[in-house]
Design a protein around this motif. Sequence first.
Motif, PDB file in Angstrom:
ATOM      1  N   LYS A  59       0.671  -1.181   0.042  1.00  0.00           N
ATOM      2  CA  LYS A  59      -0.047   0.080  -0.120  1.00  0.00           C
ATOM      3  C   LYS A  59       0.983   1.188   0.045  1.00  0.00           C
ATOM      4  CE  LYS A  59      -4.266  -1.662   2.476  1.00  0.00           C
ATOM      5  NZ  LYS A  59      -5.131  -1.983   3.545  1.00  0.00           N
ATOM      6  N   GLN A 104      -6.480 -10.669  -1.594  1.00  0.00           N
ATOM      7  CA  GLN A 104      -7.437 -10.130  -0.820  1.00  0.00           C
ATOM      8  C   GLN A 104      -8.793  -9.841  -1.242  1.00  0.00           C
ATOM      9  OE1 GLN A 104      -5.332  -6.797   2.120  1.00  0.00           O
ATOM     10  NE2 GLN A 104      -4.360  -6.510   0.083  1.00  0.00           N
ATOM     11  N   ASP A 105      -9.783 -10.130  -0.651  1.00  0.00           N
ATOM     12  CA  ASP A 105     -11.034  -9.900  -1.221  1.00  0.00           C
ATOM     13  C   ASP A 105     -11.427  -8.413  -1.503  1.00  0.00           C
ATOM     14  OD1 ASP A 105     -11.732 -12.570  -0.938  1.00  0.00           O
ATOM     15  OD2 ASP A 105     -12.444 -12.541   1.134  1.00  0.00           O
ATOM     16  N   ASN A 106     -10.716  -7.570  -0.772  1.00  0.00           N
ATOM     17  CA  ASN A 106     -10.969  -6.179  -0.903  1.00  0.00           C
ATOM     18  C   ASN A 106      -9.880  -5.338  -1.611  1.00  0.00           C
ATOM     19  OD1 ASN A 106      -9.354  -6.296   1.048  1.00  0.00           O
ATOM     20  ND2 ASN A 106     -10.494  -4.874   2.468  1.00  0.00           N
ATOM     21  N   TYR A 107      -9.138  -5.985  -2.452  1.00  0.00           N
ATOM     22  CA  TYR A 107      -8.088  -5.607  -2.960  1.00  0.00           C
ATOM     23  C   TYR A 107      -8.139  -4.439  -4.151  1.00  0.00           C
ATOM     24  CZ  TYR A 107      -3.640  -4.755  -6.030  1.00  0.00           C
ATOM     25  OH  TYR A 107      -2.690  -4.273  -6.513  1.00  0.00           O
ATOM     26  N   GLU A 151     -10.999  -2.378  -4.029  1.00  0.00           N
ATOM     27  CA  GLU A 151     -11.391  -1.355  -3.334  1.00  0.00           C
ATOM     28  C   GLU A 151     -10.418  -0.563  -2.964  1.00  0.00           C
ATOM     29  OE1 GLU A 151     -12.448  -4.450  -3.364  1.00  0.00           O
ATOM     30  OE2 GLU A 151     -14.670  -4.233  -3.978  1.00  0.00           O
ATOM     31  N   ASN A 152      -9.204  -1.270  -2.395  1.00  0.00           N
ATOM     32  CA  ASN A 152      -8.254  -0.667  -1.577  1.00  0.00           C
ATOM     33  C   ASN A 152      -7.343   0.109  -2.644  1.00  0.00           C
ATOM     34  OD1 ASN A 152      -8.700  -1.522   1.018  1.00  0.00           O
ATOM     35  ND2 ASN A 152      -7.345  -3.467   0.600  1.00  0.00           N
ATOM     36  N   LYS A 166      -9.135   3.403  -3.595  1.00  0.00           N
ATOM     37  CA  LYS A 166      -9.319   4.158  -2.325  1.00  0.00           C
ATOM     38  C   LYS A 166      -7.962   5.226  -2.545  1.00  0.00           C
ATOM     39  CE  LYS A 166      -9.628   4.591   2.534  1.00  0.00           C
ATOM     40  NZ  LYS A 166      -9.582   3.716   3.963  1.00  0.00           N
ATOM     41  N   LYS A 215     -10.992  -9.665 -10.034  1.00  0.00           N
ATOM     42  CA  LYS A 215     -10.651  -8.402  -9.690  1.00  0.00           C
ATOM     43  C   LYS A 215     -10.146  -7.496 -10.531  1.00  0.00           C
ATOM     44  CE  LYS A 215      -9.546 -10.260  -4.965  1.00  0.00           C
ATOM     45  NZ  LYS A 215      -9.718 -11.494  -5.103  1.00  0.00           N
ATOM     46  N   THR A 245     -12.522  -5.606 -12.558  1.00  0.00           N
ATOM     47  CA  THR A 245     -13.269  -4.647 -11.764  1.00  0.00           C
ATOM     48  C   THR A 245     -12.008  -3.172 -11.712  1.00  0.00           C
ATOM     49  OG1 THR A 245     -14.102  -6.061 -10.090  1.00  0.00           O
ATOM     50  CG2 THR A 245     -13.539  -3.763  -9.367  1.00  0.00           C
TER      51      THR A 245
END
Length: 768
Positions: free
Chosen positions: A573, A607-610, A612-613, A616, A647, A650
């Motif tokens: 990140k 990661q499931d929310n990769y 989205e991270n 962000k 992913k 997306t």
Amino acid sequence: MDLKLNRKFNEKFKAIEARTFMVPLFVIMVVLFVSYSHMTDFIKEHYYDLRRDEALKVARSYATSISKSEEAEEIVNQLLEEKLRVASQTMRLYKGQQSNALYSKLAEILKLDELDYYNAQGELQYSNLKEVLGWKVYKGHPIDKFLKSSAEFLVEDIRQDVITGNFYKYGYLKYEDGSLVQFGVSADKIQSFLHSFDKEQLLAVMKEEKDALRICFINESFIVTESTDPQRVGTIIKDPLVLENITKEQEFSYVDSTSKRNESFVVFVPVSTGLKTEGVSALAIQYSLSETNATVRQVSMFVMIALFMVYLFLLYIVTATYKKNNNLIQLAYFDSLTGLPNKQFLKEFMKKELDHKDGQSTALMLVNCSNFKIINMTKGYEYGDEVLKALAKLLYELENENVKLFRFTADRFVLYVKSYEGAEALVFLAESISEKMSQPMVIQNTKQYIEIQIGIVEINSSYTDVGQIIKEVSISLNDLSESSQKNYVFFNKEMEKVLQREEIIEKIIRSALADQGESPLYLEYQPQKDFKSDKITGFEALARMTDPDLGQISPVEFIAVAERKQLIIPLGKLILWEACLFARSLNQLGFHGIRVAVNVSGVEILQDNYAENVMKIVRETGADASALELEITESMLLLDFEGINTKLITLSDHNIEIALDDFGTGYSSFYKLQELNVHAIKIDRSFINRIDSKQHSDLITADIISMAHKIGLRVIAEGVETEKQHAYLADNNCDLMQGYLFSKPLKEEAALALLRETNLEDYDERTC
């Protein structure tokens, strides 16, 4: 899993636990038994005391009655005797005057019932009673005895008259000529009155009213003179204790247990004999204890039941606590998933082994499931649990009296080995484990391959600390890498130095993540140049790290440390954040359309929310999403192709491009590439290097470029370092090149300067 061996293995803990609870339970049982015994004795004594008090009260009452009856009898006798004496004095005055009429008159005056005159020969000549006239005294009669005696006056006890059959109290007065006067008072009424005080009568009444077994009267000579049991009359009391208490005029009682079935209670109460004697007599009453013992048994039974219920309650508490503690032991010393002894058990077991080491060869083998984290992320935790149980079952097959298996941590198991012959035996065991793991497991109807690594420490006599052994076997695993030819390694001291360096690097990473002062982590940017326009169209962001003591740290090294220490996600990140800031700067400087590529690790993208991270960070940094390119490797796709591709779709929908890095080194096919949502491929440098050493006809690099173009992908050649490589790639229509031939990775200012120089026509000073 069968845990019979493990049950034997944990005898130490079980024995301690059993003693801990059995001893107090036994003590409680003894205390309750003693309490029951004392309470039974107390209850028995209590009821016996009640019986004794009751018996003594009754005995005292009747003893008093007997004493009073004797006194009453004595007083009556004294009064009658006094009356007879008065009559004798009167008759002296009428000496020589005898007639029936006179005697009748005198009897009336003196209130006598009978007045008789006997001559010296014992003939009754005169009397107030006609029916007795003429009677003659016979030998042995009381009058005969009196006539023959020298006494002048005599008063007899009450007796029955031989002529009339009535009871009289007689007195006799003898004259000088040998004649005598007999005067008597009728005693029928007196006898009836005294009979009510008769001891035998009283004893019978007492026995009937008080339900006594036997009542006896003992005279001053300790002889039973009256008894409700005729067989006892005449019995001599010989018991010293009884004799002592009667003599001392003390009440006394005891339990007669000569017959266990018919126990009785005996009380002795002194009875004063009144005026007649100076001795002491006693009243003895014997009661049956049948009813009392029955009551005692009932109460004792109730107490026993109550104590038994208390014991059962305590037993339940102790048993429940014992089971609870056993469960706690299971939780403390055994793994709930596999049923194997856990790390804590291992430590205590090894401590015991070290304390009693007898020269046997011993070793510790740490088995690590290296792809377990990926399995967990892709298949879920329930699936991961099934994998661990299956792995434990396979390893358990190796267990014997010299090999013990433990669950160490989440994806690690330990084999404690002893009595082996040399390091070759450990190598053989390690290879046996590897062979078992070479075959896929069937988990939830799916074939699953397990990748393992094995660290080995041979425990010699210098080892005294369990923690040190565990530390060193863990260190040995860190020395294994994907490029290692073998999946097992023996610990050596050099590994510890490597670990110490790794710990320093970990601290540096954490410091960078915490943004503490000047960051040791920074990015360099290697430009990507377009073959046709000869301009920079993008940069690859490459993480760099430096330390005053360690100097420049290789990305390969610190990225590996971050992955092992589970810091790769926050590190990724941070790198993405810095790259997005650089992309924003490019846009602000007027260099539009310049992409910044960032490498993505497998842990991150799983990661499931990769997605989205990523979005962000793009929003928060103010970067243009279309200026961002994410690079993934072919090996990631093996982890979860469908999930990762979803992913990527997306991210593409948000104008972020995807590049497949190190293409040609993995398992991807062009067929798969058509399904995969990527925009570019980066040909691995191994293909680029061959351009210098092989004939062009032997190269497939051109074919890769051609095939990629046919499916609509851009092609980036990385690691371009020679003009020959550059010329070949240009001739075969490669889109972009990246490498030292054009530029090494540069710090941000240098990268911007090179961009201004190379893309001078696109540089807009107005945006600066």
